[in-house]
Design a protein around this motif. Structure first.
Motif, PDB file in Angstrom:
ATOM      1  N   SER A  78       0.836  -1.203   0.000  1.00 23.02           N
ATOM      2  CA  SER A  78       0.000   0.000   0.000  1.00 23.02           C
ATOM      3  C   SER A  78       0.869   1.250   0.000  1.00 23.02           C
ATOM      4  O   SER A  78       1.911   1.315   0.668  1.00 23.02           O
ATOM      5  CB  SER A  78      -0.901   0.003   1.238  1.00 23.02           C
ATOM      6  OG  SER A  78      -1.525   1.257   1.401  1.00 23.02           O
ATOM      7  N   SER A  79       0.434   2.243  -0.745  1.00 25.68           N
ATOM      8  CA  SER A  79       1.167   3.513  -0.779  1.00 25.68           C
ATOM      9  C   SER A  79       1.177   4.195   0.593  1.00 25.68           C
ATOM     10  O   SER A  79       2.026   5.041   0.863  1.00 25.68           O
ATOM     11  CB  SER A  79       0.564   4.448  -1.827  1.00 25.68           C
ATOM     12  OG  SER A  79      -0.807   4.686  -1.548  1.00 25.68           O
ATOM     13  N   ASP A  80       0.237   3.825   1.464  1.00 31.39           N
ATOM     14  CA  ASP A  80       0.181   4.419   2.803  1.00 31.39           C
ATOM     15  C   ASP A  80       1.429   4.117   3.624  1.00 31.39           C
ATOM     16  O   ASP A  80       1.743   4.844   4.574  1.00 31.39           O
ATOM     17  CB  ASP A  80      -1.049   3.904   3.560  1.00 31.39           C
ATOM     18  CG  ASP A  80      -2.353   4.365   2.922  1.00 31.39           C
ATOM     19  OD1 ASP A  80      -2.308   5.351   2.154  1.00 31.39           O
ATOM     20  OD2 ASP A  80      -3.398   3.742   3.183  1.00 31.39           O
ATOM     21  N   LEU A  81       2.139   3.041   3.271  1.00 31.71           N
ATOM     22  CA  LEU A  81       3.349   2.675   4.021  1.00 31.71           C
ATOM     23  C   LEU A  81       4.490   3.661   3.794  1.00 31.71           C
ATOM     24  O   LEU A  81       5.449   3.688   4.569  1.00 31.71           O
ATOM     25  CB  LEU A  81       3.818   1.277   3.613  1.00 31.71           C
ATOM     26  CG  LEU A  81       2.968   0.086   4.052  1.00 31.71           C
ATOM     27  CD1 LEU A  81       3.498  -1.190   3.415  1.00 31.71           C
ATOM     28  CD2 LEU A  81       2.979  -0.034   5.575  1.00 31.71           C
ATOM     29  N   THR A 110       4.448   7.142   3.372  1.00 36.72           N
ATOM     30  CA  THR A 110       4.227   8.572   3.614  1.00 36.72           C
ATOM     31  C   THR A 110       5.409   9.227   4.311  1.00 36.72           C
ATOM     32  O   THR A 110       5.615  10.434   4.187  1.00 36.72           O
ATOM     33  CB  THR A 110       2.957   8.782   4.453  1.00 36.72           C
ATOM     34  OG1 THR A 110       3.060   8.020   5.665  1.00 36.72           O
ATOM     35  CG2 THR A 110       1.714   8.342   3.678  1.00 36.72           C
ATOM     36  N   GLU A 111       6.204   8.444   5.043  1.00 29.66           N
ATOM     37  CA  GLU A 111       7.348   8.998   5.768  1.00 29.66           C
ATOM     38  C   GLU A 111       8.681   8.658   5.111  1.00 29.66           C
ATOM     39  O   GLU A 111       9.741   8.764   5.740  1.00 29.66           O
ATOM     40  CB  GLU A 111       7.343   8.504   7.216  1.00 29.66           C
ATOM     41  CG  GLU A 111       6.126   8.936   8.021  1.00 29.66           C
ATOM     42  CD  GLU A 111       6.199   8.461   9.454  1.00 29.66           C
ATOM     43  OE1 GLU A 111       6.872   9.142  10.263  1.00 29.66           O
ATOM     44  OE2 GLU A 111       5.601   7.419   9.758  1.00 29.66           O
ATOM     45  N   SER A 135       5.459   0.981  -3.581  1.00 28.58           N
ATOM     46  CA  SER A 135       4.111   0.682  -4.072  1.00 28.58           C
ATOM     47  C   SER A 135       3.993   0.823  -5.586  1.00 28.58           C
ATOM     48  O   SER A 135       3.025   0.336  -6.170  1.00 28.58           O
ATOM     49  CB  SER A 135       3.093   1.596  -3.382  1.00 28.58           C
ATOM     50  OG  SER A 135       3.416   2.962  -3.592  1.00 28.58           O
TER      51      SER A 135
END
Length: 224
Positions: free
Chosen positions: A19-22, A24-25, A97
């Motif tokens: 997931s692209s959410d992983l 963000t940092e 991702s």
């Protein structure tokens, strides 16, 4: 003898992207897990280790997306088809991702051969024919598993891989030579020409500021 054709999904484990959410940092300054992104994949089908960004140590949910030597990372989003073979021994890497991981069954297919096969222009064209066209082109893991692969005997694959690796090594050597010669050329020209180039900052006297006169404008009298 003509090589048999086998579906990629029967030769490899094809793992969809995380997931692209992983990510963000994701940062160049972070101290945690290195991430292979499309920007890190070179034209030589390698990972540019120096360019890798990282996730913080606190990032979780990454285990499924670890990379190991022999894995292939294929760009699935945007610049579809670019591929890299993971050679580094650092197994803490994960993939972004925008990529898919291909893990070959090395008892049936040589990773170097497979990387070269998937980068072969006619095969890339076939890959692109399965891309979902939208604002950004996307290749799915499902489409990839159905890709036919020309599969010679494993011994022949390894012979082909050895020849390709030798060519890649020679290309790398020639690239370094060309880079060095370009630097020598620039240095030689600078030495022959001298340090002062008219119109550059180096040619201006130190401690002084060049003053430009404002261009004269022609004044006209208007009759009302």
């Amino acid at each position: 003898m003509r090589p048999k054709s086998v579906m990629l999904g029967d030769l490899c484990q094809v793992t969809p992207s995380p997931s692209s959410d992983l990510f963000t940092e994701l940062s160049a300054e972070a101290e945690g897990t290195p991430v292979v992104t499309p920007a890190d994949i070179t034209s030589a089908r390698q990972v540019d280790v120096q360019a890798l960004r990282r996730l913080p140590i606190t990032a979780t949910g990454l285990e499924r997306y670890r990379l190991r030597p022999g894995d292939l990372v294929l760009v699935r989003l945007g610049g579809v088809g670019r591929i890299a073979l993971v050679n580094d021994r650092d197994e803490e890497w994960i993939y972004h991702s925008s990529c898919i991981r291909i893990r070959p069954d090395t008892s049936r297919v040589d990773p170097v051969y497979l990387a070269a096969y998937l980068a072969h222009p006619p095969v890339v064209d076939e890959l692109l024919s399965h891309v979902q066209v939208g604002t950004v082109p996307v290749l799915t893991a499902g489409s990839l598993t159905g890709l036919p692969v020309a599969l010679p005997e494993l011994r022949e694959q390894r012979l082909m891989a050895g020849a390709l690796s030798e060519v890649a090594l020679q290309m790398s050597i020639q690239h370094r030579i060309l880079t060095r010669l370009d630097a020598v050329r620039q240095g030689l020209f600078t030495k022959m020409l001298g340090d002062e180039i008219p119109g550059t900052a180096a040619s201006r006297p130190t401690g002084t500021q060049s003053q430009r006169k404002a261009p004269r404008t022609r004044r006209t009298n208007r009759m009302s």
